[in-house]
Design a protein around this motif. Structure first.
Motif, PDB file in Angstrom:
ATOM      1  N   GLN A   1      -3.545  41.559   6.770  1.00 50.16           N
ATOM      2  CA  GLN A   1      -4.124  40.216   6.719  1.00 50.16           C
ATOM      3  C   GLN A   1      -4.219  39.781   5.266  1.00 50.16           C
TER       4      GLN A   1
ATOM      5  N   ASP B   1     -12.061  38.960  17.094  1.00 51.24           N
ATOM      6  CA  ASP B   1     -12.895  39.332  15.949  1.00 51.24           C
ATOM      7  C   ASP B   1     -13.917  40.373  16.435  1.00 51.24           C
TER       8      ASP B   1
ATOM      9  N   ARG C   1      -9.085  41.050  10.841  1.00 57.10           N
ATOM     10  CA  ARG C   1      -9.502  40.375   9.615  1.00 57.10           C
ATOM     11  C   ARG C   1      -9.025  41.120   8.371  1.00 57.10           C
TER      12      ARG C   1
ATOM     13  N   GLY D   1     -11.414  35.730   7.538  1.00 57.76           N
ATOM     14  CA  GLY D   1     -10.607  35.430   8.711  1.00 57.76           C
ATOM     15  C   GLY D   1     -10.614  33.974   9.118  1.00 57.76           C
TER      16      GLY D   1
ATOM     17  N   ALA E   1     -17.276  39.110   7.919  1.00 57.36           N
ATOM     18  CA  ALA E   1     -17.329  40.460   8.462  1.00 57.36           C
ATOM     19  C   ALA E   1     -18.658  41.116   8.121  1.00 57.36           C
TER      20      ALA E   1
ATOM     21  N   GLY F   1     -12.130  39.481   4.708  1.00 54.03           N
ATOM     22  CA  GLY F   1     -12.738  39.591   6.031  1.00 54.03           C
ATOM     23  C   GLY F   1     -13.262  38.277   6.554  1.00 54.03           C
TER      24      GLY F   1
ATOM     25  N   VAL G   1      -8.536  36.060  15.892  1.00 52.17           N
ATOM     26  CA  VAL G   1      -8.122  36.045  14.488  1.00 52.17           C
ATOM     27  C   VAL G   1      -6.607  36.256  14.433  1.00 52.17           C
TER      28      VAL G   1
END
Length: 215
Positions: free
Chosen positions: A184, A119, A166, A193, A198, A191, A127
């Motif tokens: 993803q 990450d 992410r 994840g 994020a 984001g 991730v």
């Protein structure tokens, strides 16, 4: 002895001439397939009309597969375009024997192969990203997540990654070769994840790379 190419230290993977050349090959094959498969499909149906009904036993499967690839090829072209946007924003990161597996993570089916990358906002946390996709993922899925070493798994012992796990990224083996787009789908690409969140900078960077991030 073959010269080993290493990614150049730059702000974006796209600045590496070898990456640029690898992407051009990827895009050229995608466009060529879009032109070739409709011709194969039409040719197989036309041949069945000329040869007769008995030819359906071997020509019909060819025609149907070519029809399938005709529609699928649009995804190859779209993936290549998305990969280019990512490569223009993120640098290559070299990962030796990155964590990978088959199933056993949230959102993965029993046969889904996945890779895990750090990450960017919490490097100590990996991730995972599932290798969703079409026929282009077969090479990777046969070499990752096995849990043992073989001639095939050694071919993917070093993985280059450009992106943010992410959201999305591009993987390759040294060269770069075997460019493949990772998307993803967990948390609708928000984001998250799985844990954490994020940073605004990471979200903005993903958007510049062409990723549709959920608000």
């Amino acid at each position: 002895m073959e010269r080993v190419h290493h990614p150049t230290a730059s702000a974006a993977a796209w600045d590496d001439p070898a990456t640029h050349d690898a992407w051009l090959r990827l895009f050229a094959f995608a466009v060529a397939g879009q032109l070739l498969w409709p011709v194969v499909c039409a040719g197989a149906f036309y041949a069945m009309l000329l040869i007769g009904q008995w030819s359906m036993w071997f020509l019909l499967p060819i025609a149907l597969y070519a029809l399938y690839r005709t529609f699928l090829q649009r995804e190859y072209i779209a993936s290549a375009v998305q990969a280019r946007r990512i490569l223009r924003v993120y640098p290559w990161q070299v990962h030796r024997t990155p964590e990978s597996g088959i199933g056993q993570i949230p959102g993965a089916k029993s046969g889904d192969v996945w890779l895990a990358f750090p990450d960017p906002d919490q490097p100590e946390r990996g991730v995972p990203v599932i290798l969703h996709g079409h026929a282009g993922s077969v090479w990777w899925r046969r070499r990752l997540g096995r849990g043992y070493e073989s001639e095939k798994t050694r071919q993917a012992a070093e993985v280059w990654f450009a992106g943010d796990p992410r959201f999305a990224g591009v993987i390759a083996v040294p060269g770069p070769r075997r460019l493949f787009l990772l998307l993803q789908f967990s948390a609708s690409r928000s984001g998250a994840g799985g844990e954490g969140q994020a940073s605004p900078e990471s979200v903005e960077r993903a958007r510049r790379a062409g990723v549709r991030v959920a608000t």
